[in-house]
Motif scaffolding. Structure first.
Motif, PDB file in Angstrom:
ATOM      1  N   GLU A  62       0.715  -1.309   0.012  1.00  0.00           N
ATOM      2  CA  GLU A  62       0.028  -0.080  -0.056  1.00  0.00           C
ATOM      3  C   GLU A  62       0.815   1.290   0.021  1.00  0.00           C
ATOM      4  O   GLU A  62       0.590   2.194  -0.616  1.00  0.00           O
ATOM      5  CB  GLU A  62      -1.003  -0.095   1.135  1.00  0.00           C
ATOM      6  CG  GLU A  62      -2.046  -0.853   1.214  1.00  0.00           C
ATOM      7  CD  GLU A  62      -3.107  -0.672   0.190  1.00  0.00           C
ATOM      8  OE1 GLU A  62      -3.436   0.588   0.096  1.00  0.00           O
ATOM      9  OE2 GLU A  62      -3.612  -1.462  -0.735  1.00  0.00           O
ATOM     10  N   SER A  63       2.000   0.924   0.680  1.00  0.00           N
ATOM     11  CA  SER A  63       2.891   2.687   0.443  1.00  0.00           C
ATOM     12  C   SER A  63       4.526   2.082   0.304  1.00  0.00           C
ATOM     13  O   SER A  63       4.873   0.831   0.432  1.00  0.00           O
ATOM     14  CB  SER A  63       2.956   2.880   1.964  1.00  0.00           C
ATOM     15  OG  SER A  63       3.368   1.947   2.790  1.00  0.00           O
ATOM     16  N   ASN A  64       4.993   3.071   0.129  1.00  0.00           N
ATOM     17  CA  ASN A  64       6.500   2.974  -0.160  1.00  0.00           C
ATOM     18  C   ASN A  64       6.982   2.502   1.137  1.00  0.00           C
ATOM     19  O   ASN A  64       8.143   1.823   0.942  1.00  0.00           O
ATOM     20  CB  ASN A  64       7.176   4.348  -0.778  1.00  0.00           C
ATOM     21  CG  ASN A  64       6.693   4.646  -1.909  1.00  0.00           C
ATOM     22  OD1 ASN A  64       6.616   3.762  -2.980  1.00  0.00           O
ATOM     23  ND2 ASN A  64       6.159   5.628  -2.360  1.00  0.00           N
ATOM     24  N   ALA A  65       6.675   2.886   2.079  1.00  0.00           N
ATOM     25  CA  ALA A  65       7.319   2.644   3.687  1.00  0.00           C
ATOM     26  C   ALA A  65       7.018   1.022   3.752  1.00  0.00           C
ATOM     27  O   ALA A  65       8.055   0.388   4.255  1.00  0.00           O
ATOM     28  CB  ALA A  65       6.740   3.272   4.608  1.00  0.00           C
ATOM     29  N   ASP A  66       5.980   0.444   3.533  1.00  0.00           N
ATOM     30  CA  ASP A  66       5.728  -0.762   3.514  1.00  0.00           C
ATOM     31  C   ASP A  66       6.805  -1.791   2.479  1.00  0.00           C
ATOM     32  O   ASP A  66       7.228  -2.856   2.822  1.00  0.00           O
ATOM     33  CB  ASP A  66       4.376  -1.275   3.114  1.00  0.00           C
ATOM     34  CG  ASP A  66       3.319  -1.105   4.393  1.00  0.00           C
ATOM     35  OD1 ASP A  66       3.835  -0.904   5.345  1.00  0.00           O
ATOM     36  OD2 ASP A  66       2.175  -1.024   4.181  1.00  0.00           O
ATOM     37  N   VAL A  67       6.823  -1.235   1.524  1.00  0.00           N
ATOM     38  CA  VAL A  67       7.987  -1.830   0.347  1.00  0.00           C
ATOM     39  C   VAL A  67       9.352  -1.850   1.146  1.00  0.00           C
ATOM     40  O   VAL A  67      10.016  -3.043   1.260  1.00  0.00           O
ATOM     41  CB  VAL A  67       8.091  -0.934  -0.772  1.00  0.00           C
ATOM     42  CG1 VAL A  67       9.332  -1.659  -1.702  1.00  0.00           C
ATOM     43  CG2 VAL A  67       6.785  -1.167  -1.796  1.00  0.00           C
ATOM     44  N   ALA A  68       9.786  -0.475   1.940  1.00  0.00           N
ATOM     45  CA  ALA A  68      11.028  -0.649   2.520  1.00  0.00           C
ATOM     46  C   ALA A  68      11.087  -1.439   3.635  1.00  0.00           C
ATOM     47  O   ALA A  68      12.289  -2.357   4.045  1.00  0.00           O
ATOM     48  CB  ALA A  68      11.367   0.727   2.910  1.00  0.00           C
ATOM     49  N   ARG A  69       9.963  -1.862   4.338  1.00  0.00           N
ATOM     50  CA  ARG A  69       9.989  -2.855   5.488  1.00  0.00           C
ATOM     51  C   ARG A  69       9.980  -4.186   4.839  1.00  0.00           C
ATOM     52  O   ARG A  69      10.487  -5.199   5.838  1.00  0.00           O
ATOM     53  CB  ARG A  69       8.497  -2.677   6.317  1.00  0.00           C
ATOM     54  CG  ARG A  69       8.421  -1.346   7.206  1.00  0.00           C
ATOM     55  CD  ARG A  69       7.138  -1.648   7.970  1.00  0.00           C
ATOM     56  NE  ARG A  69       6.929  -0.144   8.640  1.00  0.00           N
ATOM     57  CZ  ARG A  69       6.215   0.695   8.175  1.00  0.00           C
ATOM     58  NH1 ARG A  69       5.335   0.361   7.079  1.00  0.00           N
ATOM     59  NH2 ARG A  69       6.115   1.970   8.949  1.00  0.00           N
ATOM     60  N   ASN A  70       9.854  -4.314   3.603  1.00  0.00           N
ATOM     61  CA  ASN A  70       9.736  -5.667   3.164  1.00  0.00           C
ATOM     62  C   ASN A  70      10.810  -5.744   2.080  1.00  0.00           C
ATOM     63  O   ASN A  70      10.801  -7.050   1.225  1.00  0.00           O
ATOM     64  CB  ASN A  70       8.219  -6.259   2.462  1.00  0.00           C
ATOM     65  CG  ASN A  70       7.362  -6.493   3.953  1.00  0.00           C
ATOM     66  OD1 ASN A  70       7.293  -7.375   4.390  1.00  0.00           O
ATOM     67  ND2 ASN A  70       6.559  -5.478   3.981  1.00  0.00           N
ATOM     68  N   ALA A  71      11.964  -5.051   2.288  1.00  0.00           N
ATOM     69  CA  ALA A  71      12.963  -5.409   1.314  1.00  0.00           C
ATOM     70  C   ALA A  71      14.223  -4.975   1.761  1.00  0.00           C
ATOM     71  O   ALA A  71      14.351  -4.336   2.902  1.00  0.00           O
ATOM     72  CB  ALA A  71      12.724  -4.520  -0.067  1.00  0.00           C
TER      73      ALA A  71
END
Ligand SMILES: NC(=O)C1=CN([C@@H]2O[C@H](COP(=O)(O)OP(=O)(O)OC[C@H]3O[C@@H](n4cnc5c(N)ncnc54)[C@H](O)[C@@H]3O)[C@@H](O)[C@H]2O)C=CC1
Ligand SMILES: O=C(O)[C@@H]1CCC=N1
Length: 276
Positions: A62-71
């Motif tokens: 849903e968000s760029n922050a969530d991408v960062a949390r999962n990469a």
């Protein structure tokens, strides 16, 4: 040429922006076996793009922050004017374990570090779309807290899909003008050669295949023999033959100057983007 398959990378890859370049990179890395779709996280406000990434197994967030949390490796793959915004969104969740890789034309290391924070491990890369087929030509430079491990990681990723060189940041604008934008010039050349073939009577499909294979074979000769392209051109050119008649037309049209000017114009534009 990139190896047919690469050993799987023990890292998760994230894409902030899931446009053309992110797709070429994601698909290229998957094709080479470096990552599987379930190790790719992505975000994009355009649902058509996230659905497309989902179709090859990536996980949209849903968000760029969530991408960062999962990469672990975060590709900043939005247009240059959106880079500062997306980095400000991920900044609060960045850790020492993240490598932030910006592929945005013209956005300097200074601007990336300013947006991502002084502790961010930032790498600036200028790739090109042929990473889709394992033949990218890319260059990189390091910034912020990026270290030899980050460099090695980014090298591993791009060597799976082509070639990458480390350069001074001041040269990245020229890299952008030459190899970043270069596929467009070459596609135009292939299209024009095919049109010439059609004009001379060839069926379109055969003309296009001959044109593309001629560019591929010629590029391979330069890379594999290391011979100067001018000498390779001379090998094709018989006295009073066909080739010199064609070469004369290209010289009359100022083709060499046009290619040089194209690279310089695109380099100038990359420099302009750095100042915006
Ligand atoms: N297309 C190319 O051949 C190359 C592009 N680049 C660089 O790659 C970057 C992306 O270029 P393209 O893929 O061509 O552009 P693109 O327009 O295809 O992709 C950008 C994507 O970012 C998305 N986006 C916009 N705002 C966003 C946000 N706040 N958060 C997440 N996603 C957002 C857009 O919806 C779009 O799908 C650019 O900075 C460009 O300079 C670098 C080398 C080659
Ligand atoms: O046209 C552009 O701005 C991007 C950067 C290099 C290739 N495409």
């Amino acid at each position: 040429m990139a190896t047919a398959t690469a050993p799987a990378l023990n890292k998760r890859i994230g894409f902030l922006g899931s446009g053309q370049m992110a797709e070429a990179l994601a698909r290229g890395l998957m094709k080479r076996g470096l990552v599987s779709g379930d190790r790719i996280a992505c975000n994009d406000p355009n649902p058509a793009r996230t659905n497309l990434f989902k179709s090859f197994g990536a996980t949209p967030y849903e968000s760029n922050a969530d991408v960062a949390r999962n990469a672990d490796v975060i590709f900043v793959a939005v247009k240059p004017q959106h880079v500062a915004q997306v980095l400000s969104e991920v900044r609060p969740v960045l850790t020492e374990g993240h490598t932030v890789v910006s592929i945005a034309a013209g956005i300097t290391i200074d601007k990336l570090v300013e947006a991502a924070g002084p502790d961010a491990h930032v790498v600036r890369v200028m790739p090109n779309t042929p990473c889709l087929v394992g033949e990218t030509a890319a260059a990189m430079c390091l910034g912020g807290k990026a270290n030899a491990d980050d460099e090695k990681l980014v090298r591993t990723i791009f060597e799976a899909v082509g070639k990458i060189y480390t350069v001074d940041e001041k040269l990245l604008a020229a890299v952008t003008g030459l190899s970043g934008s270069g596929p467009a010039y070459v596609f135009m050349m292939i299209e024009a050669l095919a049109d010439g073939g059609v004009r001379a009577g060839l069926p379109r499909d055969i003309a296009q295949a001959l044109a593309a294979q001629t560019v591929l074979g010629s590029a391979k000769m330069v890379l594999e023999t290391g011979t100067h392209p001018g000498a390779l051109k001379d090998m094709v050119t018989s006295p009073a033959g066909t080739t010199i008649a064609g070469v004369h037309e290209l010289e009359r049209a100022g083709t060499r100057a046009a290619f040089m000017n194209a690279v310089v114009a695109a380099t100038d534009r990359a420099n302009q983007l750095s100042k915006m």
